[in-house]
Design a protein around this motif. Structure first.
Motif, PDB file in Angstrom:
ATOM      1  N   LYS A 179      33.822  31.466  23.659  1.00  0.00           N
ATOM      2  CA  LYS A 179      34.019  32.842  24.434  1.00  0.00           C
ATOM      3  C   LYS A 179      32.874  33.195  25.431  1.00  0.00           C
ATOM      4  N   SER A 180      32.401  32.585  26.219  1.00  0.00           N
ATOM      5  CA  SER A 180      31.404  32.583  26.902  1.00  0.00           C
ATOM      6  C   SER A 180      32.286  32.128  27.773  1.00  0.00           C
ATOM      7  N   LYS A 181      32.667  31.490  27.906  1.00  0.00           N
ATOM      8  CA  LYS A 181      33.971  30.787  29.408  1.00  0.00           C
ATOM      9  C   LYS A 181      34.763  32.040  29.171  1.00  0.00           C
ATOM     10  N   TRP A 182      35.456  33.001  28.666  1.00  0.00           N
ATOM     11  CA  TRP A 182      36.693  33.977  28.384  1.00  0.00           C
ATOM     12  C   TRP A 182      35.501  35.102  29.226  1.00  0.00           C
ATOM     13  N   ALA A 183      34.549  35.164  29.042  1.00  0.00           N
ATOM     14  CA  ALA A 183      33.944  36.260  29.340  1.00  0.00           C
ATOM     15  C   ALA A 183      33.652  35.260  30.561  1.00  0.00           C
ATOM     16  N   SER A 184      33.542  35.201  31.212  1.00  0.00           N
ATOM     17  CA  SER A 184      33.078  34.291  32.985  1.00  0.00           C
ATOM     18  C   SER A 184      34.288  34.821  33.550  1.00  0.00           C
ATOM     19  N   LEU A 185      34.865  34.116  33.361  1.00  0.00           N
ATOM     20  CA  LEU A 185      36.636  34.534  33.769  1.00  0.00           C
ATOM     21  C   LEU A 185      36.708  35.943  33.903  1.00  0.00           C
ATOM     22  N   VAL A 186      36.470  36.997  33.048  1.00  0.00           N
ATOM     23  CA  VAL A 186      36.405  38.520  33.172  1.00  0.00           C
ATOM     24  C   VAL A 186      35.257  38.862  34.150  1.00  0.00           C
ATOM     25  N   MET A 187      34.104  38.717  34.450  1.00  0.00           N
ATOM     26  CA  MET A 187      33.323  38.657  35.060  1.00  0.00           C
ATOM     27  C   MET A 187      33.995  38.428  37.041  1.00  0.00           C
ATOM     28  N   LEU A 188      34.461  37.586  36.779  1.00  0.00           N
ATOM     29  CA  LEU A 188      34.918  36.299  37.732  1.00  0.00           C
ATOM     30  C   LEU A 188      36.351  37.211  38.471  1.00  0.00           C
ATOM     31  N   ALA A 189      37.203  37.859  37.260  1.00  0.00           N
ATOM     32  CA  ALA A 189      38.312  38.955  37.869  1.00  0.00           C
ATOM     33  C   ALA A 189      37.360  39.868  38.567  1.00  0.00           C
ATOM     34  N   ILE A 190      36.328  40.127  37.755  1.00  0.00           N
ATOM     35  CA  ILE A 190      35.997  41.750  38.155  1.00  0.00           C
ATOM     36  C   ILE A 190      34.932  41.522  40.026  1.00  0.00           C
ATOM     37  N   GLY A 191      34.230  40.301  39.667  1.00  0.00           N
ATOM     38  CA  GLY A 191      33.559  40.152  41.030  1.00  0.00           C
ATOM     39  C   GLY A 191      34.560  39.737  42.615  1.00  0.00           C
ATOM     40  N   VAL A 192      35.463  39.479  41.878  1.00  0.00           N
ATOM     41  CA  VAL A 192      37.160  39.310  42.732  1.00  0.00           C
ATOM     42  C   VAL A 192      37.045  40.492  43.398  1.00  0.00           C
ATOM     43  N   GLY A 193      37.645  41.443  42.372  1.00  0.00           N
ATOM     44  CA  GLY A 193      38.176  42.731  42.968  1.00  0.00           C
ATOM     45  C   GLY A 193      37.285  43.492  43.157  1.00  0.00           C
ATOM     46  N   ILE A 194      35.912  43.275  43.302  1.00  0.00           N
ATOM     47  CA  ILE A 194      34.811  44.508  44.009  1.00  0.00           C
ATOM     48  C   ILE A 194      35.045  43.412  45.573  1.00  0.00           C
ATOM     49  N   VAL A 195      35.265  42.290  45.828  1.00  0.00           N
ATOM     50  CA  VAL A 195      35.395  42.128  47.212  1.00  0.00           C
ATOM     51  C   VAL A 195      35.883  41.943  48.192  1.00  0.00           C
ATOM     52  N   GLN A 196      37.397  42.485  46.772  1.00  0.00           N
ATOM     53  CA  GLN A 196      38.782  42.968  47.390  1.00  0.00           C
ATOM     54  C   GLN A 196      38.863  44.192  47.881  1.00  0.00           C
ATOM     55  N   MET A 197      38.351  45.096  46.646  1.00  0.00           N
ATOM     56  CA  MET A 197      37.980  46.180  47.337  1.00  0.00           C
ATOM     57  C   MET A 197      37.334  46.801  48.945  1.00  0.00           C
ATOM     58  N   GLN A 198      36.674  46.247  49.268  1.00  0.00           N
ATOM     59  CA  GLN A 198      36.055  46.662  50.083  1.00  0.00           C
ATOM     60  C   GLN A 198      36.590  46.035  51.355  1.00  0.00           C
ATOM     61  N   SER A 199      37.172  45.234  51.726  1.00  0.00           N
ATOM     62  CA  SER A 199      37.820  44.872  52.602  1.00  0.00           C
ATOM     63  C   SER A 199      39.781  45.189  52.723  1.00  0.00           C
ATOM     64  N   THR A 200      40.280  45.415  51.984  1.00  0.00           N
ATOM     65  CA  THR A 200      41.473  45.910  51.245  1.00  0.00           C
ATOM     66  C   THR A 200      42.218  46.758  51.997  1.00  0.00           C
ATOM     67  N   SER A 201      40.825  48.288  52.246  1.00  0.00           N
ATOM     68  CA  SER A 201      40.965  49.744  52.669  1.00  0.00           C
ATOM     69  C   SER A 201      41.774  50.135  53.929  1.00  0.00           C
ATOM     70  N   ALA A 202      41.389  48.696  54.988  1.00  0.00           N
ATOM     71  CA  ALA A 202      41.763  49.367  55.920  1.00  0.00           C
ATOM     72  C   ALA A 202      42.327  47.778  57.222  1.00  0.00           C
ATOM     73  N   PRO A 203      43.674  47.989  57.877  1.00  0.00           N
ATOM     74  CA  PRO A 203      43.911  46.863  58.294  1.00  0.00           C
ATOM     75  C   PRO A 203      42.374  46.250  59.749  1.00  0.00           C
ATOM     76  N   ALA A 204      43.278  45.088  59.373  1.00  0.00           N
ATOM     77  CA  ALA A 204      41.222  45.067  59.855  1.00  0.00           C
ATOM     78  C   ALA A 204      41.455  44.367  61.116  1.00  0.00           C
ATOM     79  N   THR A 205      41.062  43.532  63.001  1.00  0.00           N
ATOM     80  CA  THR A 205      41.574  43.176  63.802  1.00  0.00           C
ATOM     81  C   THR A 205      40.438  42.487  63.594  1.00  0.00           C
ATOM     82  N   SER A 206      40.477  40.938  64.253  1.00  0.00           N
ATOM     83  CA  SER A 206      39.203  39.910  64.584  1.00  0.00           C
ATOM     84  C   SER A 206      39.544  40.202  66.267  1.00  0.00           C
ATOM     85  N   HIS A 207      38.173  40.342  66.728  1.00  0.00           N
ATOM     86  CA  HIS A 207      38.293  39.605  68.404  1.00  0.00           C
ATOM     87  C   HIS A 207      37.198  39.298  68.523  1.00  0.00           C
ATOM     88  N   SER A 208      38.008  37.950  69.512  1.00  0.00           N
ATOM     89  CA  SER A 208      35.781  37.437  69.690  1.00  0.00           C
ATOM     90  C   SER A 208      35.789  37.457  71.624  1.00  0.00           C
TER      91      SER A 208
END
Ligand code: C5P
Length: 407
Positions: A179-208
Motif C-alpha cells: 500500500k505504501s508503494k502505491w501511496a508513494s506513486l500517487v504522491m509522485l504523480a501529484i509532485g510531477v503535476g505541481i511542477v508541470q503546472m508552473q511551467s506549462t502556463s505559457a510558452p517559454a523562450t531560452s536565450h543565452s
C-alpha cells in the motif's frame, strides 16, 4: 557461497547506482544546453545522435563480450553461460589463452568471433527487438523534451518513469506492490503535476546572451548561460506542452522497455543460467540500428546533386562539441543503466535517477540561473519524498513473482 560482484571493495550495485545518478544529472544539463545553445535551425540532428549512441554502445558491448569469452567452453556457444559466465574472470581466461590473449589482436581471433556470433544470433535474440525499438523511440523523444523544457522541469517530470515502471512491473512481471508503494506513486504523480503546472502556463523562450539574467517575465522564460564558447544572441522558443507530451511518451517507453529488458536479462530457459549481459547489450544495439536509421533515411536529401554524400553531410551538420559530449554521456549512461538493471533492478534505477534531480537542479541554478519557485520546490520535494518512501525497506513488496512470460 559467492558474494555479490565487487569493484574496489564496493558492491558493483552501489557503484553503478551512484554513477547513474551523476550521469543522469550531467546528461540532462548537457543535452539541454547542446539543444538551446545554437541559433534556431542550426541544431544538430537528434536522429543522428541516437544512431551514433547505438553504434558506440554496440561497439563497446561487442569488445567487452569478446573479452569475456572463454573459448574452452565454446563448444556450446548457444548456451552462453558456458561461453560467457558471470563467474569467469580475467584470471580464468588468462589461463586458457596464450599470453597474447590480452592483446587487441587476440580479441578478433576466429574462435572468439565464432563464439560471440553464435551467442549473439541465438534463437531467442529476436526478443531484444522489442526493447530495442522502444529505447530508440525513447531516446528520440528525450531530445524533443530537452529542447522544449528547462533542465529542472524535464528532470522532475521524467520521474513519472517510476510510475510507468511500476505499472509494467505489476502487469508483466506480476510484481506486487504494498500500500505504501502505491501511496508513494500517487504522491509522485501529484509532485510531477505541481511542477508541470508552473511551467506549462505559457510558452517559454531560452536565450543565452553573455550577460542576460534569468527571469520569468510575462510568461517568458529566459535562460542565461555562463558556459563560455557557445553563446549566441538568438532567442529560441520552447513549447512546454510539446515537451511534456514527449516526456510522457518517453516515460511510457522507458517503463515498458526497462521491465521487458529486465525480464529478458533475468529469465532463463530450462536449466541454463541467463546469457551474459554484454551479449544481451550487443543484441539490443544491433536491433536498435534499424529503427535508429529510419529517420535518417527518410530525412530530406542533402545538397542538390550530392547524393549519399550530401545525405551523410546533412545528417552530421551542426554536430559540435556539445553534441558529441551529449552522445558520449548518453552512451555511458546506457551501459551503466544495463549494469543497474542487471545488478539491482528498475525500481532501484528510479531511486538513482531521482537523486540526480537534486544534483542537476543545483547545477542548473548555477549554470542557467534557473529561478527557484515555490511550486518547483514543493513539487520536487514531493517527488523526492515519494521516491524515498517507494524505496524504503518497510514498503517492500510482499512477494515478487517474475516467472510470468513476457515473451
Ligand atoms: O530513462 P531510462 O532509464 O529508461 O533510460 C534508459 C537508457 O538506457 C536508454 O537511453 C537506453 O537506450 C539505455 N539502455 C541501454 N542499454 C540497456 C538498457 C538501457 O543502452 N541495456
Amino acid at each position: 557461497k559467492e558474494g555479490p560482484p565487487m569493484l574496489w571493495g564496493i558492491e558493483l550495485k552501489w557503484i553503478s547506482l551512484i554513477t547513474l545518478a551523476l550521469q543522469n544529472a550531467f546528461l540532462t544539463i548537457i543535452m539541454h544546453y547542446s539543444r538551446i545553445s545554437t541559433a534556431p535551425g542550426k541544431t544538430y540532428s537528434a536522429a543522428t545522435a541516437v544512431l551514433l549512441n547505438e553504434l558506440l554502445k554496440g561497439s563497446i558491448s561487442i569488445i567487452i563480450a569478446l573479452k569475456r569469452i572463454d573459448t574452452n567452453m565454446s563448444k556450446s556457444p548457444i548456451q552462453p553461460p558456458a561461453v560467457y559466465s558471470e563467474k569467469s574472470n580475467a584470471k580464468d581466461s588468462d589461463r586458457r589463452f596464450p599470453s597474447s590473449s590480452s592483446s587487441a589482436f587476440s580479441l578478433i581471433h576466429p574462435t572468439r568471433l565464432t563464439a560471440l556470433s553464435k551467442a549473439v544470433f541465438s534463437p531467442d535474440c529476436y526478443k531484444l527487438s522489442v526493447p530495442a525499438i522502444l529505447y530508440v523511440i525513447q531516446n528520440n523523444l528525450q531530445y524533443v523534451a530537452a529542447s522544449n523544457l528547462d533542465v529542472a522541469t524535464f528532470q522532475v517530470t521524467y520521474q513519472m518513469k517510476i510510475l510507468t515502471t511500476a505499472f509494467f512491473s505489476v502487469l508483466m512481471l506480476r510484481k506486487r506492490l504494498s500500500k505504501s508503494k502505491w501511496a508513494s506513486l500517487v504522491m509522485l504523480a501529484i509532485g510531477v503535476g505541481i511542477v508541470q503546472m508552473q511551467s506549462t502556463s505559457a510558452p517559454a523562450t531560452s536565450h543565452s546572451p553573455p550577460s542576460t539574467t534569468s527571469k520569468i517575465n510575462h510568461g517568458e522564460h529566459q535562460l542565461r548561460s555562463e558556459i563560455p564558447g557557445a553563446l549566441h544572441e538568438e532567442t529560441r522558443v520552447m513549447h512546454p506542452l510539446k515537451g511534456f507530451l514527449a516526456v510522457t511518451l518517453a516515460c511510457m517507453t522507458s517503463g515498458l522497455a526497462g521491465v521487458y529488458f529486465e525480464f529478458i536479462l533475468k529469465s532463463s530457459s530450462g536449466n541454463a543460467p541467463p546469457p551474459d549481459l554484454w551479449v544481451r547489450n550487443t543484441q539490443l544495439s544491433l536491433f536498435s540500428l534499424v529503427p535508429a536509421l529510419v529517420p535518417i533515411i527518410v530525412a530530406p536529401a542533402g545538397p542538390e546533386g550530392m547524393g549519399y554524400v550530401g545525405r551523410v553531410m546533412s545528417a552530421f551538420s551542426n554536430f559540435n562539441g556539445w553534441a558529441i559530449g551529449t552522445v558520449l554521456t548518453q552512451t555511458f549512461g546506457g551501459l551503466i543503466t544495463a549494469l543497474v538493471i542487471r545488478y539491482s533492478d528498475n525500481i532501484m534505477k528510479g531511486f538513482a535517477t531521482s537523486l540526480s534531480i537534486v544534483i542537476s537542479f543545483l547545477a542548473s541554478v548555477a549554470l542557467f540561473s534557473y529561478p527557484i519557485t515555490l511550486a518547483f520546490v514543493t513539487g520536487s520535494s514531493i517527488v523526492l519524498a515519494a521516491t524515498y518512501i517507494y524505496n524504503s525497506p518497510s514498503s517492500s513488496p510482499p512477494t515478487t513473482r517474475t516467472t510470468v512470460a513476457v515473451a
